[in-house]
Scaffold this motif. Sequence first.
Motif, PDB file in Angstrom:
ATOM      1  N   PRO A 186      39.600-101.385  13.118  1.00  0.00           N
ATOM      2  CA  PRO A 186      40.877-101.909  13.465  1.00  0.00           C
ATOM      3  C   PRO A 186      41.789-102.410  12.474  1.00  0.00           C
ATOM      4  O   PRO A 186      41.480-102.451  11.418  1.00  0.00           O
ATOM      5  CB  PRO A 186      40.166-103.247  14.111  1.00  0.00           C
ATOM      6  CG  PRO A 186      38.893-103.155  14.340  1.00  0.00           C
ATOM      7  CD  PRO A 186      38.360-102.177  13.308  1.00  0.00           C
ATOM      8  N   ARG A 187      43.069-101.892  12.828  1.00  0.00           N
ATOM      9  CA  ARG A 187      44.164-102.050  11.735  1.00  0.00           C
ATOM     10  C   ARG A 187      44.322-103.465  11.756  1.00  0.00           C
ATOM     11  O   ARG A 187      44.180-104.524  12.527  1.00  0.00           O
ATOM     12  CB  ARG A 187      45.410-101.501  12.483  1.00  0.00           C
ATOM     13  CG  ARG A 187      46.018-101.970  13.705  1.00  0.00           C
ATOM     14  CD  ARG A 187      47.114-101.137  14.303  1.00  0.00           C
ATOM     15  NE  ARG A 187      46.452 -99.787  14.955  1.00  0.00           N
ATOM     16  CZ  ARG A 187      47.066 -99.015  15.251  1.00  0.00           C
ATOM     17  NH1 ARG A 187      48.327 -98.978  15.788  1.00  0.00           N
ATOM     18  NH2 ARG A 187      46.297 -98.102  16.062  1.00  0.00           N
ATOM     19  N   TYR A 188      44.898-104.013  10.464  1.00  0.00           N
ATOM     20  CA  TYR A 188      45.795-105.181  10.301  1.00  0.00           C
ATOM     21  C   TYR A 188      46.938-105.464  10.919  1.00  0.00           C
ATOM     22  O   TYR A 188      47.754-104.185  10.800  1.00  0.00           O
ATOM     23  CB  TYR A 188      45.436-105.761   8.916  1.00  0.00           C
ATOM     24  CG  TYR A 188      44.194-105.711   8.301  1.00  0.00           C
ATOM     25  CD1 TYR A 188      43.525-107.006   8.441  1.00  0.00           C
ATOM     26  CD2 TYR A 188      43.599-104.750   7.474  1.00  0.00           C
ATOM     27  CE1 TYR A 188      42.286-107.131   7.871  1.00  0.00           C
ATOM     28  CE2 TYR A 188      42.363-105.060   6.943  1.00  0.00           C
ATOM     29  CZ  TYR A 188      41.575-106.168   7.185  1.00  0.00           C
ATOM     30  OH  TYR A 188      40.372-106.350   6.518  1.00  0.00           O
ATOM     31  N   PRO A 189      47.588-106.403  11.431  1.00  0.00           N
ATOM     32  CA  PRO A 189      48.868-106.705  11.884  1.00  0.00           C
ATOM     33  C   PRO A 189      49.803-106.765  10.672  1.00  0.00           C
ATOM     34  O   PRO A 189      49.594-107.182   9.821  1.00  0.00           O
ATOM     35  CB  PRO A 189      48.779-107.799  12.494  1.00  0.00           C
ATOM     36  CG  PRO A 189      47.500-108.323  12.890  1.00  0.00           C
ATOM     37  CD  PRO A 189      46.476-107.412  11.802  1.00  0.00           C
ATOM     38  N   SER A 190      50.689-105.675  11.168  1.00  0.00           N
ATOM     39  CA  SER A 190      51.736-105.700   9.719  1.00  0.00           C
ATOM     40  C   SER A 190      52.795-106.695  10.030  1.00  0.00           C
ATOM     41  O   SER A 190      52.792-107.011  11.174  1.00  0.00           O
ATOM     42  CB  SER A 190      52.416-104.363   9.830  1.00  0.00           C
ATOM     43  OG  SER A 190      53.005-104.101  11.040  1.00  0.00           O
ATOM     44  N   PHE A 191      53.513-106.904   8.894  1.00  0.00           N
ATOM     45  CA  PHE A 191      54.774-107.749   9.203  1.00  0.00           C
ATOM     46  C   PHE A 191      55.535-107.397  10.301  1.00  0.00           C
ATOM     47  O   PHE A 191      56.078-108.541  11.165  1.00  0.00           O
ATOM     48  CB  PHE A 191      55.530-107.992   7.795  1.00  0.00           C
ATOM     49  CG  PHE A 191      56.607-108.852   7.925  1.00  0.00           C
ATOM     50  CD1 PHE A 191      56.479-110.383   7.898  1.00  0.00           C
ATOM     51  CD2 PHE A 191      58.072-108.447   8.142  1.00  0.00           C
ATOM     52  CE1 PHE A 191      57.464-111.063   7.893  1.00  0.00           C
ATOM     53  CE2 PHE A 191      59.046-109.522   8.125  1.00  0.00           C
ATOM     54  CZ  PHE A 191      58.749-110.633   8.244  1.00  0.00           C
ATOM     55  N   LYS A 192      55.652-106.094  10.398  1.00  0.00           N
ATOM     56  CA  LYS A 192      56.743-105.983  11.556  1.00  0.00           C
ATOM     57  C   LYS A 192      56.031-105.994  13.031  1.00  0.00           C
ATOM     58  O   LYS A 192      56.702-106.298  13.967  1.00  0.00           O
ATOM     59  CB  LYS A 192      56.885-104.163  11.294  1.00  0.00           C
ATOM     60  CG  LYS A 192      57.911-103.613  12.433  1.00  0.00           C
ATOM     61  CD  LYS A 192      58.054-102.136  12.136  1.00  0.00           C
ATOM     62  CE  LYS A 192      58.729-101.322  13.493  1.00  0.00           C
ATOM     63  NZ  LYS A 192      59.172-100.162  13.019  1.00  0.00           N
ATOM     64  N   GLY A 193      54.814-105.894  12.821  1.00  0.00           N
ATOM     65  CA  GLY A 193      54.020-106.048  14.111  1.00  0.00           C
ATOM     66  C   GLY A 193      54.108-107.433  14.418  1.00  0.00           C
ATOM     67  O   GLY A 193      54.016-107.894  15.639  1.00  0.00           O
ATOM     68  N   ILE A 194      53.914-108.210  13.492  1.00  0.00           N
ATOM     69  CA  ILE A 194      53.851-109.762  13.598  1.00  0.00           C
ATOM     70  C   ILE A 194      55.173-110.212  14.276  1.00  0.00           C
ATOM     71  O   ILE A 194      55.129-111.021  15.163  1.00  0.00           O
ATOM     72  CB  ILE A 194      53.494-110.496  12.505  1.00  0.00           C
ATOM     73  CG1 ILE A 194      51.960-110.448  11.935  1.00  0.00           C
ATOM     74  CG2 ILE A 194      53.723-111.983  12.368  1.00  0.00           C
ATOM     75  CD1 ILE A 194      51.660-110.825  10.849  1.00  0.00           C
ATOM     76  N   MET A 195      56.293-109.967  13.647  1.00  0.00           N
ATOM     77  CA  MET A 195      57.406-110.396  14.229  1.00  0.00           C
ATOM     78  C   MET A 195      57.930-109.589  15.530  1.00  0.00           C
ATOM     79  O   MET A 195      58.187-110.363  16.665  1.00  0.00           O
ATOM     80  CB  MET A 195      58.615-109.606  13.295  1.00  0.00           C
ATOM     81  CG  MET A 195      58.528-110.322  11.724  1.00  0.00           C
ATOM     82  SD  MET A 195      58.326-112.221  11.839  1.00  0.00           S
ATOM     83  CE  MET A 195      60.084-112.267  12.675  1.00  0.00           C
ATOM     84  N   ALA A 196      57.360-108.279  15.628  1.00  0.00           N
ATOM     85  CA  ALA A 196      57.483-107.775  17.181  1.00  0.00           C
ATOM     86  C   ALA A 196      56.768-108.488  18.333  1.00  0.00           C
ATOM     87  O   ALA A 196      57.263-108.571  19.498  1.00  0.00           O
ATOM     88  CB  ALA A 196      57.140-106.372  17.009  1.00  0.00           C
ATOM     89  N   ALA A 197      55.597-108.828  17.920  1.00  0.00           N
ATOM     90  CA  ALA A 197      54.667-109.581  18.932  1.00  0.00           C
ATOM     91  C   ALA A 197      55.532-110.771  19.739  1.00  0.00           C
ATOM     92  O   ALA A 197      54.994-111.199  20.809  1.00  0.00           O
ATOM     93  CB  ALA A 197      53.627-109.960  18.166  1.00  0.00           C
ATOM     94  N   LYS A 198      56.421-111.328  18.985  1.00  0.00           N
ATOM     95  CA  LYS A 198      56.902-112.578  19.342  1.00  0.00           C
ATOM     96  C   LYS A 198      57.850-112.287  20.516  1.00  0.00           C
ATOM     97  O   LYS A 198      58.157-113.052  21.418  1.00  0.00           O
ATOM     98  CB  LYS A 198      57.841-113.285  18.178  1.00  0.00           C
ATOM     99  CG  LYS A 198      56.979-113.848  17.086  1.00  0.00           C
ATOM    100  CD  LYS A 198      57.777-114.283  15.937  1.00  0.00           C
ATOM    101  CE  LYS A 198      57.139-114.944  14.543  1.00  0.00           C
ATOM    102  NZ  LYS A 198      57.800-115.505  13.772  1.00  0.00           N
ATOM    103  N   LYS A 199      58.315-110.932  20.763  1.00  0.00           N
ATOM    104  CA  LYS A 199      59.404-110.712  21.780  1.00  0.00           C
ATOM    105  C   LYS A 199      58.637-110.036  22.973  1.00  0.00           C
ATOM    106  O   LYS A 199      59.306-109.619  23.905  1.00  0.00           O
ATOM    107  CB  LYS A 199      60.255-109.825  21.084  1.00  0.00           C
ATOM    108  CG  LYS A 199      61.189-110.363  20.017  1.00  0.00           C
ATOM    109  CD  LYS A 199      62.305-109.470  19.545  1.00  0.00           C
ATOM    110  CE  LYS A 199      63.131-110.087  18.408  1.00  0.00           C
ATOM    111  NZ  LYS A 199      64.222-109.255  17.929  1.00  0.00           N
ATOM    112  N   LYS A 200      57.210-109.818  22.785  1.00  0.00           N
ATOM    113  CA  LYS A 200      56.559-109.164  23.901  1.00  0.00           C
ATOM    114  C   LYS A 200      56.189-110.037  24.969  1.00  0.00           C
ATOM    115  O   LYS A 200      55.797-111.102  24.702  1.00  0.00           O
ATOM    116  CB  LYS A 200      55.317-108.384  23.074  1.00  0.00           C
ATOM    117  CG  LYS A 200      55.716-107.193  22.273  1.00  0.00           C
ATOM    118  CD  LYS A 200      54.562-106.698  21.473  1.00  0.00           C
ATOM    119  CE  LYS A 200      54.850-105.516  20.709  1.00  0.00           C
ATOM    120  NZ  LYS A 200      53.595-104.761  19.935  1.00  0.00           N
TER     121      LYS A 200
END
Length: 261
Positions: A186-200
């Motif tokens: 499993p991948r580790y959440p990237s900073f980009k992924g963490i920020m993008a998750a807030k808008k999902k």
Amino acid sequence: MNIVVCVKYVPDAQADRTFSEDNTTDRANVDGLLSELDEYAVEEALKIAEASGGEVTVVTVGPEGAADAIKKSLQMGAHKGVHVLDDAIHGSDAAATSLVLAQAVKKAADGAPELVLLGLASTDGTMSVVPAMLAERLGLPQVTQVSTLEVADGLVKGRRDSDTASDALEASLPAVVSVTDQINEPRYPSFKGIMAAKKKPVETWSLADLGVDAGAVGLANAGTRVVSFTARPAREQGEIVVDEGDGGTKLAEFLAKSKLI
């Protein structure tokens, strides 16, 4: 491809886990997280979606804190989440959980999921029966406990490993698949992924939203439950053997006394 991943919010295995007054798992006083075994299912769904296109929806059933399991999945890359939250679900057994999940999966996928993925088992219950129960309720073929997975040409193919053999499994889509912790990393959440998750988008549904009767779930209607429990005894200090030329003899005597030899 429309992929739904069922995930679970579980107590941290590193914490001191215990039970509540009604003999259900204490989730209020212990930190929780996305079940480690479910991370492999999320990762596999993301890999399939990245390879063939499509959308990954994560579904969880649990208390308010279970939103953290969805959050972690979205940070990894899932597109949207569904949280089934209803006080009546508390204490539900595996059969009732599969009922709620089945209705949630159908609603999340507009009645037609192409692929449903789950982990091998939850790290708190470790029963490994929900995938099969879910497949039965959805009327779909099941391919369970696979360590490899291939999705192509309307089929899912996987390999199930045991101590003595490996089985090649195949089913037509749509299907329910559970994966082991050998299938990927499993991948580790990237900073980009963490920020993008807030808008999902994350939707919260009740039993009423799913058309599930509260009388079919919950502790009062569970077919299995914890009757009693005792705390694990504290570990005792081991015996120290001072070698004064007879260390080997003392060790052999200890092993024989413990019936280890």
